[in-house]
Design a protein around this motif. Structure first.
Motif, PDB file in Angstrom:
ATOM      1  N   ALA A   1      46.389  47.528  31.337  1.00  0.00           N
ATOM      2  CA  ALA A   1      47.042  46.237  31.586  1.00  0.00           C
ATOM      3  C   ALA A   1      46.890  45.835  33.056  1.00  0.00           C
ATOM      4  N   THR A   2      47.017  46.793  33.954  1.00  0.00           N
ATOM      5  CA  THR A   2      46.827  46.529  35.381  1.00  0.00           C
ATOM      6  C   THR A   2      45.401  46.054  35.648  1.00  0.00           C
ATOM      7  N   ASP A   3      44.435  46.675  35.007  1.00  0.00           N
ATOM      8  CA  ASP A   3      43.048  46.262  35.180  1.00  0.00           C
ATOM      9  C   ASP A   3      42.842  44.824  34.720  1.00  0.00           C
ATOM     10  N   VAL A   4      43.451  44.453  33.617  1.00  0.00           N
ATOM     11  CA  VAL A   4      43.322  43.077  33.118  1.00  0.00           C
ATOM     12  C   VAL A   4      43.892  42.102  34.148  1.00  0.00           C
ATOM     13  N   VAL A   5      45.059  42.413  34.680  1.00  0.00           N
ATOM     14  CA  VAL A   5      45.684  41.539  35.677  1.00  0.00           C
ATOM     15  C   VAL A   5      44.809  41.434  36.921  1.00  0.00           C
ATOM     16  N   LEU A   6      44.312  42.570  37.413  1.00  0.00           N
ATOM     17  CA  LEU A   6      43.469  42.560  38.603  1.00  0.00           C
ATOM     18  C   LEU A   6      42.159  41.816  38.352  1.00  0.00           C
ATOM     19  N   ALA A   7      41.593  41.992  37.184  1.00  0.00           N
ATOM     20  CA  ALA A   7      40.344  41.293  36.858  1.00  0.00           C
ATOM     21  C   ALA A   7      40.549  39.781  36.890  1.00  0.00           C
ATOM     22  N   VAL A   8      41.628  39.329  36.295  1.00  0.00           N
ATOM     23  CA  VAL A   8      41.897  37.891  36.244  1.00  0.00           C
ATOM     24  C   VAL A   8      42.211  37.355  37.643  1.00  0.00           C
ATOM     25  N   ARG A   9      43.000  38.099  38.401  1.00  0.00           N
ATOM     26  CA  ARG A   9      43.383  37.630  39.746  1.00  0.00           C
ATOM     27  C   ARG A   9      42.232  37.700  40.730  1.00  0.00           C
ATOM     28  N   TRP A  10      41.380  38.718  40.626  1.00  0.00           N
ATOM     29  CA  TRP A  10      40.359  38.951  41.642  1.00  0.00           C
ATOM     30  C   TRP A  10      38.977  38.516  41.166  1.00  0.00           C
ATOM     31  N   ASN A  11      38.423  39.257  40.253  1.00  0.00           N
ATOM     32  CA  ASN A  11      37.018  39.085  39.915  1.00  0.00           C
ATOM     33  C   ASN A  11      36.706  37.799  39.168  1.00  0.00           C
ATOM     34  N   VAL A  12      37.567  37.365  38.295  1.00  0.00           N
ATOM     35  CA  VAL A  12      37.281  36.153  37.530  1.00  0.00           C
ATOM     36  C   VAL A  12      37.190  34.946  38.462  1.00  0.00           C
ATOM     37  N   SER A  13      38.071  34.879  39.458  1.00  0.00           N
ATOM     38  CA  SER A  13      38.024  33.742  40.385  1.00  0.00           C
ATOM     39  C   SER A  13      36.738  33.762  41.213  1.00  0.00           C
ATOM     40  N   ILE A  14      36.325  34.940  41.646  1.00  0.00           N
ATOM     41  CA  ILE A  14      35.076  35.043  42.404  1.00  0.00           C
ATOM     42  C   ILE A  14      33.887  34.745  41.487  1.00  0.00           C
ATOM     43  N   ASN A  15      33.934  35.208  40.253  1.00  0.00           N
ATOM     44  CA  ASN A  15      32.863  34.919  39.296  1.00  0.00           C
ATOM     45  C   ASN A  15      32.699  33.413  39.094  1.00  0.00           C
ATOM     46  N   ALA A  16      33.818  32.702  39.024  1.00  0.00           N
ATOM     47  CA  ALA A  16      33.754  31.255  38.821  1.00  0.00           C
ATOM     48  C   ALA A  16      33.040  30.571  39.991  1.00  0.00           C
ATOM     49  N   VAL A  17      33.309  31.046  41.192  1.00  0.00           N
ATOM     50  CA  VAL A  17      32.639  30.486  42.373  1.00  0.00           C
ATOM     51  C   VAL A  17      31.154  30.837  42.334  1.00  0.00           C
ATOM     52  N   MET A  18      30.847  32.082  42.036  1.00  0.00           N
ATOM     53  CA  MET A  18      29.449  32.528  42.026  1.00  0.00           C
ATOM     54  C   MET A  18      28.643  31.857  40.920  1.00  0.00           C
ATOM     55  N   ASP A  19      29.288  31.507  39.824  1.00  0.00           N
ATOM     56  CA  ASP A  19      28.581  30.835  38.728  1.00  0.00           C
ATOM     57  C   ASP A  19      28.064  29.462  39.127  1.00  0.00           C
ATOM     58  N   ARG A  20      28.673  28.874  40.146  1.00  0.00           N
ATOM     59  CA  ARG A  20      28.237  27.554  40.593  1.00  0.00           C
ATOM     60  C   ARG A  20      27.067  27.618  41.574  1.00  0.00           C
ATOM     61  N   TRP A  21      26.719  28.802  42.021  1.00  0.00           N
ATOM     62  CA  TRP A  21      25.588  28.941  42.944  1.00  0.00           C
ATOM     63  C   TRP A  21      24.283  28.791  42.172  1.00  0.00           C
ATOM     64  N   SER A  22      23.287  28.309  42.858  1.00  0.00           N
ATOM     65  CA  SER A  22      21.948  28.289  42.269  1.00  0.00           C
ATOM     66  C   SER A  22      21.086  29.284  43.052  1.00  0.00           C
ATOM     67  N   PRO A  23      20.009  29.757  42.458  1.00  0.00           N
ATOM     68  CA  PRO A  23      19.152  30.724  43.154  1.00  0.00           C
ATOM     69  C   PRO A  23      18.575  30.195  44.464  1.00  0.00           C
TER      70      PRO A  23
END
Length: 104
Positions: free
Chosen positions: A43-65
């Protein structure tokens, strides 16, 4: 990954909850003691993933090569550090569950 991860995490959380319920009903205290930290860590991993990595993933998804920000290396380093912290949490939960299975 965005579609599969919630399914995998949901199924895993449900399986651990089921394990705890069956262990309580069966009177297996060692398995309950090992499963409870595993559930908490998951459960802690799920919370940390949503708070940390998912937000960074959303930013990185908008980058182009061809057009990525100048601080991309800092973003990557932060993502990797946060991912590593999550892996430590998951390892603690895994070893708690493994210890319970072995001691049982």
């Amino acid at each position: 990954m965005n579609r599969r991860a919630p399914v995998v995490y949901g199924a895993t959380l449900a399986a651990v909850v089921l394990l705890i319920v069956l262990s309580v009903l069966g009177g297996d205290r060692i398995l309950v003691v090992g499963s409870a930290p595993a559930l908490a860590c998951l459960a802690t991993d799920v919370v940390l993933a949503v708070r940390w990595n998912v937000s960074i993933n959303a930013v990185m998804d908008r980058w182009s090569p061809t057009a990525y920000p100048e601080d991309w290396a800092d973003q990557r380093t932060r993502w990797l550090a946060e991912f590593a912290a999550r892996q430590v949490v998951l390892l603690v939960g895994f070893f708690a569950l493994l210890a319970a299975a072995v001691l049982r």
